[in-house]
Design an enzyme around this catalytic site. Sequence first.
Site, PDB file in Angstrom:
ATOM      1  N   ARG A   1       3.963   0.332  12.870  1.00  0.00           N
ATOM      2  CA  ARG A   1       3.605  -1.024  12.333  1.00  0.00           C
ATOM      3  C   ARG A   1       3.815  -1.036  10.841  1.00  0.00           C
ATOM      4  O   ARG A   1       2.953  -0.121   9.917  1.00  0.00           O
ATOM      5  CB  ARG A   1       2.296  -1.479  12.723  1.00  0.00           C
ATOM      6  CG  ARG A   1       1.831  -2.779  12.251  1.00  0.00           C
ATOM      7  CD  ARG A   1       0.528  -3.181  12.570  1.00  0.00           C
ATOM      8  NE  ARG A   1       0.275  -4.603  11.917  1.00  0.00           N
ATOM      9  CZ  ARG A   1      -1.089  -4.588  11.147  1.00  0.00           C
ATOM     10  NH1 ARG A   1      -1.838  -3.604  11.059  1.00  0.00           N
ATOM     11  NH2 ARG A   1      -1.223  -5.640  10.512  1.00  0.00           N
TER      12      ARG A   1
ATOM     13  N   GLU B   1      -5.197  -2.213  14.000  1.00  0.00           N
ATOM     14  CA  GLU B   1      -5.569  -1.271  13.203  1.00  0.00           C
ATOM     15  C   GLU B   1      -6.894  -0.472  13.610  1.00  0.00           C
ATOM     16  O   GLU B   1      -7.725  -1.539  13.726  1.00  0.00           O
ATOM     17  CB  GLU B   1      -5.836  -1.664  11.614  1.00  0.00           C
ATOM     18  CG  GLU B   1      -4.687  -1.893  10.737  1.00  0.00           C
ATOM     19  CD  GLU B   1      -4.928  -2.616   9.634  1.00  0.00           C
ATOM     20  OE1 GLU B   1      -5.913  -2.487   8.977  1.00  0.00           O
ATOM     21  OE2 GLU B   1      -3.920  -3.206   9.038  1.00  0.00           O
TER      22      GLU B   1
ATOM     23  N   GLN C   1       0.758  -1.193   0.106  1.00  0.00           N
ATOM     24  CA  GLN C   1      -0.157  -0.001  -0.034  1.00  0.00           C
ATOM     25  C   GLN C   1       0.795   1.315   0.081  1.00  0.00           C
ATOM     26  O   GLN C   1       0.214   2.331  -0.388  1.00  0.00           O
ATOM     27  CB  GLN C   1      -1.076   0.071   1.112  1.00  0.00           C
ATOM     28  CG  GLN C   1      -2.028  -1.108   1.060  1.00  0.00           C
ATOM     29  CD  GLN C   1      -2.882  -1.118   2.259  1.00  0.00           C
ATOM     30  OE1 GLN C   1      -2.536  -1.689   3.212  1.00  0.00           O
ATOM     31  NE2 GLN C   1      -4.283  -0.627   2.036  1.00  0.00           N
TER      32      GLN C   1
ATOM     33  N   HIS D   1       1.189  -9.309   4.623  1.00  0.00           N
ATOM     34  CA  HIS D   1       0.166  -8.173   4.491  1.00  0.00           C
ATOM     35  C   HIS D   1      -0.371  -8.512   3.024  1.00  0.00           C
ATOM     36  O   HIS D   1      -0.234  -7.267   2.324  1.00  0.00           O
ATOM     37  CB  HIS D   1       0.427  -6.806   4.918  1.00  0.00           C
ATOM     38  CG  HIS D   1      -0.723  -6.052   5.231  1.00  0.00           C
ATOM     39  ND1 HIS D   1      -0.901  -5.233   6.544  1.00  0.00           N
ATOM     40  CD2 HIS D   1      -1.859  -5.791   4.641  1.00  0.00           C
ATOM     41  CE1 HIS D   1      -1.877  -4.862   6.333  1.00  0.00           C
ATOM     42  NE2 HIS D   1      -2.593  -4.797   5.487  1.00  0.00           N
TER      43      HIS D   1
ATOM     44  N   TRP E   1      -6.260  -0.891  -1.733  1.00  0.00           N
ATOM     45  CA  TRP E   1      -6.512  -2.255  -2.320  1.00  0.00           C
ATOM     46  C   TRP E   1      -7.622  -1.975  -3.753  1.00  0.00           C
ATOM     47  O   TRP E   1      -7.210  -1.113  -4.449  1.00  0.00           O
ATOM     48  CB  TRP E   1      -7.320  -3.243  -1.449  1.00  0.00           C
ATOM     49  CG  TRP E   1      -6.362  -3.187  -0.221  1.00  0.00           C
ATOM     50  CD1 TRP E   1      -6.608  -2.926   1.173  1.00  0.00           C
ATOM     51  CD2 TRP E   1      -4.950  -3.821  -0.175  1.00  0.00           C
ATOM     52  NE1 TRP E   1      -5.419  -3.248   1.540  1.00  0.00           N
ATOM     53  CE2 TRP E   1      -4.544  -3.774   1.092  1.00  0.00           C
ATOM     54  CE3 TRP E   1      -4.292  -4.408  -1.160  1.00  0.00           C
ATOM     55  CZ2 TRP E   1      -3.322  -4.277   1.478  1.00  0.00           C
ATOM     56  CZ3 TRP E   1      -2.933  -5.033  -0.816  1.00  0.00           C
ATOM     57  CH2 TRP E   1      -2.696  -4.659   0.544  1.00  0.00           C
TER      58      TRP E   1
ATOM     59  N   ASN F   1      -1.718 -10.395   8.363  1.00  0.00           N
ATOM     60  CA  ASN F   1      -2.595  -9.417   8.786  1.00  0.00           C
ATOM     61  C   ASN F   1      -4.172  -9.996   8.169  1.00  0.00           C
ATOM     62  O   ASN F   1      -3.930 -10.357   6.945  1.00  0.00           O
ATOM     63  CB  ASN F   1      -2.215  -8.244   7.937  1.00  0.00           C
ATOM     64  CG  ASN F   1      -3.338  -7.060   7.997  1.00  0.00           C
ATOM     65  OD1 ASN F   1      -3.581  -6.639   9.253  1.00  0.00           O
ATOM     66  ND2 ASN F   1      -4.024  -7.112   7.070  1.00  0.00           N
ATOM     67  N   GLU F   2      -4.950 -10.088   9.011  1.00  0.00           N
ATOM     68  CA  GLU F   2      -6.358 -10.625   8.394  1.00  0.00           C
ATOM     69  C   GLU F   2      -6.612 -11.438   7.592  1.00  0.00           C
ATOM     70  O   GLU F   2      -6.839 -11.579   6.421  1.00  0.00           O
ATOM     71  CB  GLU F   2      -6.808  -9.111   7.712  1.00  0.00           C
ATOM     72  CG  GLU F   2      -6.884  -7.758   8.799  1.00  0.00           C
ATOM     73  CD  GLU F   2      -7.851  -6.833   7.861  1.00  0.00           C
ATOM     74  OE1 GLU F   2      -8.205  -7.014   6.982  1.00  0.00           O
ATOM     75  OE2 GLU F   2      -7.882  -5.694   8.677  1.00  0.00           O
TER      76      GLU F   2
ATOM     77  N   ASN G   1      -7.815  -5.944  14.136  1.00  0.00           N
ATOM     78  CA  ASN G   1      -8.113  -4.750  13.470  1.00  0.00           C
ATOM     79  C   ASN G   1      -9.471  -4.585  13.269  1.00  0.00           C
ATOM     80  O   ASN G   1     -10.385  -5.869  13.128  1.00  0.00           O
ATOM     81  CB  ASN G   1      -7.762  -5.103  12.104  1.00  0.00           C
ATOM     82  CG  ASN G   1      -6.232  -5.040  11.871  1.00  0.00           C
ATOM     83  OD1 ASN G   1      -5.452  -4.728  12.738  1.00  0.00           O
ATOM     84  ND2 ASN G   1      -5.836  -5.471  10.657  1.00  0.00           N
TER      85      ASN G   1
ATOM     86  N   TYR H   1     -13.045  -1.850  12.445  1.00  0.00           N
ATOM     87  CA  TYR H   1     -13.449  -0.438  11.807  1.00  0.00           C
ATOM     88  C   TYR H   1     -14.885  -0.391  12.143  1.00  0.00           C
ATOM     89  O   TYR H   1     -15.256   0.865  12.213  1.00  0.00           O
ATOM     90  CB  TYR H   1     -13.206  -0.645  10.359  1.00  0.00           C
ATOM     91  CG  TYR H   1     -11.615  -0.417  10.022  1.00  0.00           C
ATOM     92  CD1 TYR H   1     -10.960   0.592   9.767  1.00  0.00           C
ATOM     93  CD2 TYR H   1     -11.101  -1.662   9.938  1.00  0.00           C
ATOM     94  CE1 TYR H   1      -9.530   0.567   9.256  1.00  0.00           C
ATOM     95  CE2 TYR H   1      -9.609  -1.614   9.629  1.00  0.00           C
ATOM     96  CZ  TYR H   1      -8.933  -0.649   9.448  1.00  0.00           C
ATOM     97  OH  TYR H   1      -7.638  -0.294   9.119  1.00  0.00           O
TER      98      TYR H   1
HETATM   99  C1  GAL Z   1      -7.613  -3.517   6.515  1.00  0.00           C
HETATM  100  C2  GAL Z   1      -6.428  -3.679   5.862  1.00  0.00           C
HETATM  101  C3  GAL Z   1      -5.503  -2.523   5.694  1.00  0.00           C
HETATM  102  C4  GAL Z   1      -6.439  -1.421   5.214  1.00  0.00           C
HETATM  103  C5  GAL Z   1      -7.500  -1.204   5.970  1.00  0.00           C
HETATM  104  C6  GAL Z   1      -8.738  -0.179   5.391  1.00  0.00           C
HETATM  105  O1  GAL Z   1      -8.612  -4.369   6.439  1.00  0.00           O
HETATM  106  O2  GAL Z   1      -5.395  -4.703   6.847  1.00  0.00           O
HETATM  107  O3  GAL Z   1      -4.565  -2.807   4.546  1.00  0.00           O
HETATM  108  O4  GAL Z   1      -6.646  -1.333   3.933  1.00  0.00           O
HETATM  109  O5  GAL Z   1      -8.304  -2.350   6.201  1.00  0.00           O
HETATM  110  O6  GAL Z   1      -9.608  -0.760   4.460  1.00  0.00           O
END
Ligand code: GAL
Length: 532
Positions: free
Chosen positions: A115, A416, A59, A161, A468, A206-207, A349, A351
Site C-alpha cells: 500500500r 495500518e 513520508q 495521504h 509527521w 487516509n484517515e 487503521n 494502533y
Molecule cells: C497513521 C498515519 C501514518 C503513520 C502512522 C503512525 O495515522 O496514517 O501516516 O504516520 O499513523 O503514526
Amino acid sequence: MAVHKKEINSVFIILTVYLHLTSGEFSYPDVFDDPERDTLISGQFPDGFAWGSATSAYQVEGGWNEDGKGESIWDTFSHEGRIYNNQTGDVACDSYHKYTEDVQLVKAIGLTHYRFSISWPRILPQGTLAGGINQAGLDYYTDLIDELIANDIEPVVTLYHWDLPQVLQDDYGGWENDTLADLFNDYANLCFAEYASKVNIWITFNEPYVVTWLGYGIGVFAPGIVSPGYAPYRAAHTIIKAHAKAYNTYKNNYFSQYGGKVSITLSTDFGQPKDPENEEDIGAAVRYMQFTAGWFAHPILKNGDYPDVMKWQVGNKSQEQGLPESRLPEFTEEEKQYIKGTGDFFGLNSYTTTVCKHKVTSGDPNYEGDQDVERNQPENWPTSASEWLRPVPWGLRGLLNWVKNEYDDIDIYITENGVSTPDEFNLEDDARVTFYQAYLNEALKAQMYDGVNLVGYFAWSLMDNFEWTSGYSQRFGLHYVDFEDPDRRRTQKKSAEWLTGIVAYNGFSSAQHLQATPLVICLSALIYKLFL
Ligand code: GAL
C-alpha cells in the site's frame, strides 16, 4: 440558574443514554474479562488473505521539488520549521529514486500487497487539470506499479495521504471549500484513467479524522489551522463528498471493465468504557467511536448522513452556545443519495485503545467538547516511542467486532497497524515482534472466533520514515533506514524476519505461539509449505 443548568444536564444525559440504547449499539464482549484474554492461539487466516505493508508519499518519497513536482502543504509546513528538529520530508527515504529496492524489501517478506500513496502535486503541480499534468510524476507511479506487478505484488493505492497541493490551500482555503470535492474528483479520475488497468484496490482518503482534527481543529498538522469548533466539520463535509464523487466516478467509468474495489481508510482507537457496567460510560465510548470512525463511515457505509448521536450532540451544544444553527453541516437529500453505499470494504487503521468516561462538557465550540467524553490511557499500560501509542492488543479485537457489528459484517482490511521504537540503531526490535505477534493474534481470534470478515492486514510501515511532526525521531519500520547516509541504506529488522514466517504460514503455527525465534518460525513455515 444553577438548578436550570442541572436540569438541562439530566435531560441531556437521559437522552444520550436513550439514543445509545435505541440504536442497536455494540455490546462489549465479556471475553475481555477472561483470564485467557491474552493467550496466544494458533490458526490460519482464510485463503487469499492480503498480507501487506504500507507507506505514504510524503513520508518516504523525497524528491520534493524534482521533475516538475508542485509543493504540498507538508512541504510548506516542514519548511516553516513546524517539525521536530526542523526536519523535513525533502529526501525522506528517497523512495522517489529507490523504489525498485523498496519492492525487493516487500518481496523478501513474501508480502502479497503493497500500500502506497500518490502525491497529488507530483502529478498535478497546480492541483488542477487546467494547471497541467506532470508526465514525469505519472511515469514514476507507472514504474512503481509495474515493478510491483512484475514481482507478483498487488498495488494498493491511496489517493490522498495528507499532501494537498499548496496552491489549493492558498487559492481555496483547502478542504473547507466545497470546490475541492470536484478538484479531488478530477485528480482521482486522472489516476483511474492511468492506473485502473493495473490497480484493483483503491483508497480515496487516509484517515480523514486526522486531516480534519489535527490539520483544521488544533493545527498541529498541515495546514495548521486552529478552529476547533467549526473547521473540522466543514473540512470533513467536503472530504465525504469528494470521496463519494471519486467512488461514483470509478463505478460509472471503470468498474465494468476492471472490477476493482474502492473505499476509504478510517482511523480510530478502540473506545473502552471506563466502567464497562456503566451505561453512561458505554455511551461515552460509543460516542467517541461515532465521532471518529462513524463521522465518515456512517454516511459512506450506512445512510448518506452523519450518525444520529453526532447530529444530536453537535446540534445541542451549538444551541447551548447560542448559535443560530448546528456547527455540523447538513447534506442535501441528493447528496445523501450519492454518498450512501460508496465503500466496498472498511479500511481500518488502528494502533491503540483509549478509555472513555462520560463527562458533560461546556465551553467554547470544540469538536472534542461536543463528544462529552473524558479520555485517558492508564499509566500501567505498556508504552512505545510515541506518547499516544500504548500497545493494547485486545483492543484490536474489540474494534474489529465493533466494525463488524456496526457495518453489517463488511469486509475489513487493516490498512495500518504497527508500533514505534526510539531513534537508535537497533535491528533486534523485539518490542515490534511482540507487538505484531499480539495484535495479529487478536486479529486471528476476531476472524476465527467472532466471525469478523478480515480480508487483509498491512503493517505500518515497510521502513522507518518521516513520522509527521515527530520527524525521524520515531521509527515504525520493518526495515531500518539510515537517514545520515546519503544513500538512505535500508536494513532488515528482526520484525521483518519474524513476519516472513507468519506470512508464509498464513497465520500462527504452534511454534509461533511461543516466543519462537524467527529461524524456527521460518523453518516451520517452510515445512508447512513443502509437506502440507
Ligand atoms: C497513521 C498515519 C501514518 C503513520 C502512522 C503512525 O495515522 O496514517 O501516516 O504516520 O499513523 O503514526
